[in-house]
Design a protein around this motif. Structure first.
Motif, PDB file in Angstrom:
ATOM      1  N   GLY A   1      25.906 -17.370  -3.573  1.00 50.52           N
ATOM      2  CA  GLY A   1      25.203 -16.839  -4.735  1.00 50.52           C
ATOM      3  C   GLY A   1      23.839 -16.266  -4.427  1.00 50.52           C
ATOM      4  O   GLY A   1      23.070 -16.017  -5.360  1.00 50.52           O
ATOM      5  N   SER A   2      23.544 -16.012  -3.146  1.00 50.09           N
ATOM      6  CA  SER A   2      22.184 -15.616  -2.771  1.00 50.09           C
ATOM      7  C   SER A   2      22.051 -14.154  -2.377  1.00 50.09           C
ATOM      8  O   SER A   2      21.010 -13.742  -1.864  1.00 50.09           O
ATOM      9  N   GLY A   3      23.085 -13.366  -2.599  1.00 47.62           N
ATOM     10  CA  GLY A   3      22.975 -11.940  -2.290  1.00 47.62           C
ATOM     11  C   GLY A   3      22.064 -11.226  -3.274  1.00 47.62           C
ATOM     12  O   GLY A   3      21.622 -11.802  -4.276  1.00 47.62           O
ATOM     13  N   ASN A   4      21.772  -9.968  -2.989  1.00 45.55           N
ATOM     14  CA  ASN A   4      20.936  -9.194  -3.907  1.00 45.55           C
ATOM     15  C   ASN A   4      21.556  -9.151  -5.287  1.00 45.55           C
ATOM     16  O   ASN A   4      22.776  -9.004  -5.437  1.00 45.55           O
ATOM     17  N   MET A   5      20.727  -9.294  -6.298  1.00 42.44           N
ATOM     18  CA  MET A   5      21.190  -9.188  -7.685  1.00 42.44           C
ATOM     19  C   MET A   5      21.345  -7.717  -8.038  1.00 42.44           C
ATOM     20  O   MET A   5      20.517  -6.879  -7.661  1.00 42.44           O
ATOM     21  N   THR A   6      22.404  -7.395  -8.756  1.00 39.52           N
ATOM     22  CA  THR A   6      22.633  -6.036  -9.225  1.00 39.52           C
ATOM     23  C   THR A   6      22.619  -6.027 -10.738  1.00 39.52           C
ATOM     24  O   THR A   6      23.090  -6.969 -11.384  1.00 39.52           O
ATOM     25  N   MET A   7      22.064  -4.951 -11.300  1.00 39.13           N
ATOM     26  CA  MET A   7      22.018  -4.803 -12.757  1.00 39.13           C
ATOM     27  C   MET A   7      22.487  -3.400 -13.118  1.00 39.13           C
ATOM     28  O   MET A   7      22.004  -2.417 -12.548  1.00 39.13           O
ATOM     29  N   ASN A   8      23.441  -3.303 -14.019  1.00 30.90           N
ATOM     30  CA  ASN A   8      23.968  -2.016 -14.481  1.00 30.90           C
ATOM     31  C   ASN A   8      23.605  -1.785 -15.938  1.00 30.90           C
ATOM     32  O   ASN A   8      23.852  -2.645 -16.797  1.00 30.90           O
TER      33      ASN A   8
END
Length: 323
Positions: free
Chosen positions: A163-170
């Motif tokens: 759960g530590s990857g880059n957060m993405t927001m669309n």
């Protein structure tokens, strides 16, 4: 805590409801039950301040209402660019275009200087996005802790590489369209771990259930949450990642906001030992999330086939297309 049997118009369906005001045991059980059935549910009493959501919705509306030249300054067709504005989606294997505009943003977490790569317009966009992302991702990580408790895993199971990857927001905008052959987004399963969506009040989100497409009936102030393919792999098929799509509306525009929790690139995606036994062997082979991401990008005909398709064949396809 919710079911799929609410009386609704033909073709509509109500998702299971997870209520954060209930006990931890009740919430955990509701998440697991929904995950085993359809992998979709709605979350109410989630603790994200209403004003934070309203500010986010308002700035999204403002962004898509800006002059085209202001939006196009952030435009890119490069799928590998983490922060970009684009229209439609082009798959490597097809080239089809779909009826939507999207502002996609990425960041480390905590966000920190990552927001410096986000658009400067509208005013306060960066400030509002950061606050919204922090609250929404925090709620998502709590959902994963509750899921872990309900599945018999240690509470922090998804707080490492998974759960530590880059957060993405669309930020998605679907203009009105009366073409019966047009579609907002094609059928797909998400390649991230967990998707957290503020849905549009205009119907259009659909998911496949028992061989039929159903339109989701949304609840006021609720988040729609769905499990991505990595969760299906980690639980060896116990939890489901279900195909979904977006259809257009002939008269009204639709907008939605999604926050996605992802694994780190080098995280190994494979069935957890807790879900394996002699009677229940691994259903999926292990790949890194980077490899999984590449597979998902090139497999078009049935995206869920990325789970079992030959890694060697996919890698050869990727290598060929990069020449």
């Amino acid at each position: 805590m919710g079911n799929l049997q609410a009386p609704l118009p033909e073709g509509f369906i109500s998702l299971p409801v997870v209520d954060f005001s209930c006990s931890r045991e009740e919430i955990s059980r509701a998440i697991v039950d929904a995950g085993k059935d359809i992998g979709f549910f709605q979350v109410i009493n989630h603790g994200v301040p209403e004003q934070v959501r309203r500010d986010m919705e308002a700035v999204c509306q403002e962004f898509f209402a800006m002059p085209a030249a202001d939006r196009e300054a952030f435009h890119s067709d490069d799928n590998l660019k983490p922060n970009r504005f684009f229209s439609g989606s082009t798959y490597k294997t097809g080239g089809e275009k779909f009826w939507f505009d999207c502002l996609r943003l990425s960041s480390t977490f905590p966000i920190g200087d990552s927001k410096d790569n986000w658009p400067e317009k509208p005013q306060k966009l960066r400030e509002i996005f950061e606050k919204f992302a922090m609250h929404t991702r925090g709620m998502g990580m709590e959902l994963l802790r509750l899921l872990s408790e309900g599945m018999g895993l240690r509470p922090d199971y998804f707080e490492g590489d998974l759960g530590s990857g880059n957060m993405t927001m669309n930020l998605n905008h679907y203009p009105p369209c009366d073409d019966p052959n047009a579609i907002g987004l094609p059928p797909h399963c998400d390649r991230n771990l967990l998707s957290l969506l503020i849905p549009s009040t205009v119907p259009g989100l659909q998911f496949s259930y028992k061989g039929r497409w159903f339109t989701v009936e949304t609840m006021p102030n609720a988040y729609i949450v769905n499990f991505g393919l990595p969760l299906q792999v980690v639980t060896n098929g116990v939890l489901k990642s279900i195909e979904h799509r977006v259809v257009t509306n002939p008269k009204e525009a639709r907008r939605s906001v999604g926050v996605f929790i992802t694994p780190s690139w080098d995280c190994l995606i494979s069935p957890a030992e807790e879900f394996l036994s002699k009677e229940n062997p691994a259903c999926y082979h292990a790949v890194t999330f980077r490899e999984f991401y590449d597979m998902h990008s090139v497999v078009k005909d049935g995206l869920s086939s990325v789970l079992t398709i030959s890694h060697k064949n996919i890698q050869e396809t990727v290598d060929t297309q990069q020449i």
